[in-house]
Scaffold this motif. Structure first.
Motif, short mmCIF file in Angstrom:
data_model
loop_
_atom_site.label_atom_id
_atom_site.label_comp_id
_atom_site.label_asym_id
_atom_site.label_seq_id
_atom_site.Cartn_x
_atom_site.Cartn_y
_atom_site.Cartn_z
N ASN A 50 0.89 -1.26 0.06
CA ASN A 50 0.08 0.31 0.10
C ASN A 50 0.91 1.14 -0.01
N ALA A 51 0.57 2.23 -0.71
CA ALA A 51 1.24 3.08 -1.13
C ALA A 51 0.61 4.51 -1.00
N VAL A 52 1.44 5.68 -0.63
CA VAL A 52 1.00 6.93 -0.91
C VAL A 52 2.00 7.69 -1.72
N LEU A 53 1.60 8.09 -2.90
CA LEU A 53 2.23 8.76 -3.98
C LEU A 53 2.04 10.20 -4.18
N TYR A 54 3.17 11.02 -4.19
CA TYR A 54 3.17 12.42 -4.46
C TYR A 54 3.27 12.47 -5.95
N SER A 55 2.65 13.03 -6.76
CA SER A 55 2.76 13.18 -8.14
C SER A 55 2.70 14.56 -8.49
N LEU A 56 3.88 15.05 -9.52
CA LEU A 56 3.93 16.14 -10.17
C LEU A 56 3.81 16.08 -11.68
N HIS A 57 2.40 16.62 -11.92
CA HIS A 57 1.88 16.57 -13.36
C HIS A 57 2.81 17.41 -14.32
N ARG A 58 3.07 17.05 -15.75
CA ARG A 58 3.70 17.72 -16.59
C ARG A 58 3.11 19.18 -16.75
N ASN A 59 2.17 19.30 -16.86
CA ASN A 59 1.37 21.01 -16.86
C ASN A 59 1.73 21.40 -15.72
N ALA A 60 1.82 20.97 -14.42
CA ALA A 60 2.22 21.94 -13.36
C ALA A 60 3.68 22.24 -13.24
N TYR A 61 4.60 21.25 -13.75
CA TYR A 61 5.94 21.43 -14.06
C TYR A 61 6.11 22.64 -15.20
N ASN A 62 5.31 22.35 -16.10
CA ASN A 62 5.55 23.65 -17.20
C ASN A 62 5.19 25.02 -16.58
N THR A 63 4.15 24.97 -15.76
CA THR A 63 3.62 26.33 -15.02
C THR A 63 4.76 26.79 -14.29
N LEU A 64 5.57 25.91 -13.46
CA LEU A 64 6.70 26.31 -12.52
C LEU A 64 7.72 26.86 -13.42
N VAL A 65 7.89 26.09 -14.54
CA VAL A 65 9.07 26.70 -15.28
C VAL A 65 8.98 28.13 -15.62
N SER A 66 7.53 28.52 -16.13
CA SER A 66 7.27 29.92 -16.54
C SER A 66 7.23 30.92 -15.33
N GLU A 67 6.75 30.36 -14.15
CA GLU A 67 6.39 31.00 -12.90
C GLU A 67 7.72 31.28 -11.94
N GLN A 68 8.36 30.13 -11.85
CA GLN A 68 9.47 30.07 -10.80
C GLN A 68 10.77 29.45 -11.86
N PRO A 69 11.25 30.21 -12.67
CA PRO A 69 12.35 29.63 -13.45
C PRO A 69 13.53 29.13 -12.69
N ARG A 70 13.83 29.76 -11.61
CA ARG A 70 15.05 29.19 -10.79
C ARG A 70 14.71 28.04 -10.20
N LEU A 71 13.68 28.06 -9.41
CA LEU A 71 13.24 26.78 -8.81
C LEU A 71 13.07 25.75 -9.71
N ALA A 72 12.44 26.06 -10.80
CA ALA A 72 12.34 24.85 -12.02
C ALA A 72 13.60 24.48 -12.27
N LEU A 73 14.85 25.23 -12.68
CA LEU A 73 15.96 24.77 -13.10
C LEU A 73 16.53 23.93 -11.89
N GLN A 74 16.55 24.22 -10.47
CA GLN A 74 17.09 23.35 -9.76
C GLN A 74 16.54 22.01 -9.73
N LEU A 75 14.99 21.90 -9.57
CA LEU A 75 14.36 20.79 -9.97
C LEU A 75 14.56 19.96 -11.05
N THR A 76 14.65 20.32 -12.19
CA THR A 76 15.20 19.94 -13.33
C THR A 76 16.69 19.20 -13.12
N LEU A 77 17.60 20.11 -12.68
CA LEU A 77 19.01 19.21 -12.38
C LEU A 77 18.95 18.23 -11.58
N ASN A 78 18.09 18.32 -10.38
CA ASN A 78 17.82 17.14 -9.53
C ASN A 78 17.26 15.80 -10.33
N VAL A 79 16.04 16.16 -11.21
CA VAL A 79 15.75 15.09 -11.89
C VAL A 79 16.85 14.55 -12.93
#
Length: 158
Positions: free
Chosen positions: A102-131
């Motif tokens: 049994n699991a609890v999963l946190y998910s980040l949808h691609r649309n939310a990620y794309n919004t993050l890229v446009s609204e918070q580019p520095r945060l999105a870049l760090q998240l992308t580097l981690n991915v």
């Protein structure tokens, strides 16, 4: 779906280099889902739409070798990330992900990620580097596994 609190998973490699406020912000764009043992999260060739972070439970990653032949590749636990390339390229899944406990999963949808890229580019870049780091680590590990398997196979033939 329920509320997400990513701060309890702040040691995940997904959040490396992020401040507490940034992780808190990400909590607002992730969604949470409870999944029972045996539930399939995604299958091979399914379009990739979300990255998943395991809050609790166990996920088995497998791949079909033939129509009825499936091989387990990885077992993932709390804090682990999977399906990470879906937010980058949206390509089809290469493996199957199934809930082993049994699991609890946190998910980040691609649309939310794309919004993050446009609204918070520095945060999105760090998240992308981690991915990319997570994905790169998996590629390196798979290469070592492949080399070991190939060496063993060649040794048997000798």
């Amino acid at each position: 779906m329920s509320l997400v609190n990513l701060t309890e998973l702040n040691t995940s490699p997904l959040f490396k280099g992020l401040a507490a406020k940034e992780i808190e912000y990400l909590s607002s764009i992730f969604t949470a889902n409870k999944l029972p043992e045996g539930k399939t999260v995604f299958i091979e060739n399914m379009p990739g739409e979300s990255l998943y972070l395991i809050k609790q439970g166990v996920i088995k990653i497998s791949q079909m070798l033939a129509e009825i032949d499936e091989v387990d590749l990885h077992t993932l636990n709390a804090g682990d990330v999977f399906g990470e390339m879906a937010i980058i390229d949206g390509g089809n899944r290469l493996v199957r992900a199934r809930v082993a406990e049994n699991a609890v999963l946190y998910s980040l949808h691609r649309n939310a990620y794309n919004t993050l890229v446009s609204e918070q580019p520095r945060l999105a870049l760090q998240l992308t580097l981690n991915v990319v780091r997570i994905f790169s680590s998996r590629i390196r590990s798979a290469k070592k596994d492949y080399r070991t398997m190939l060496t063993a196979s060649l040794a048997r033939k000798s």
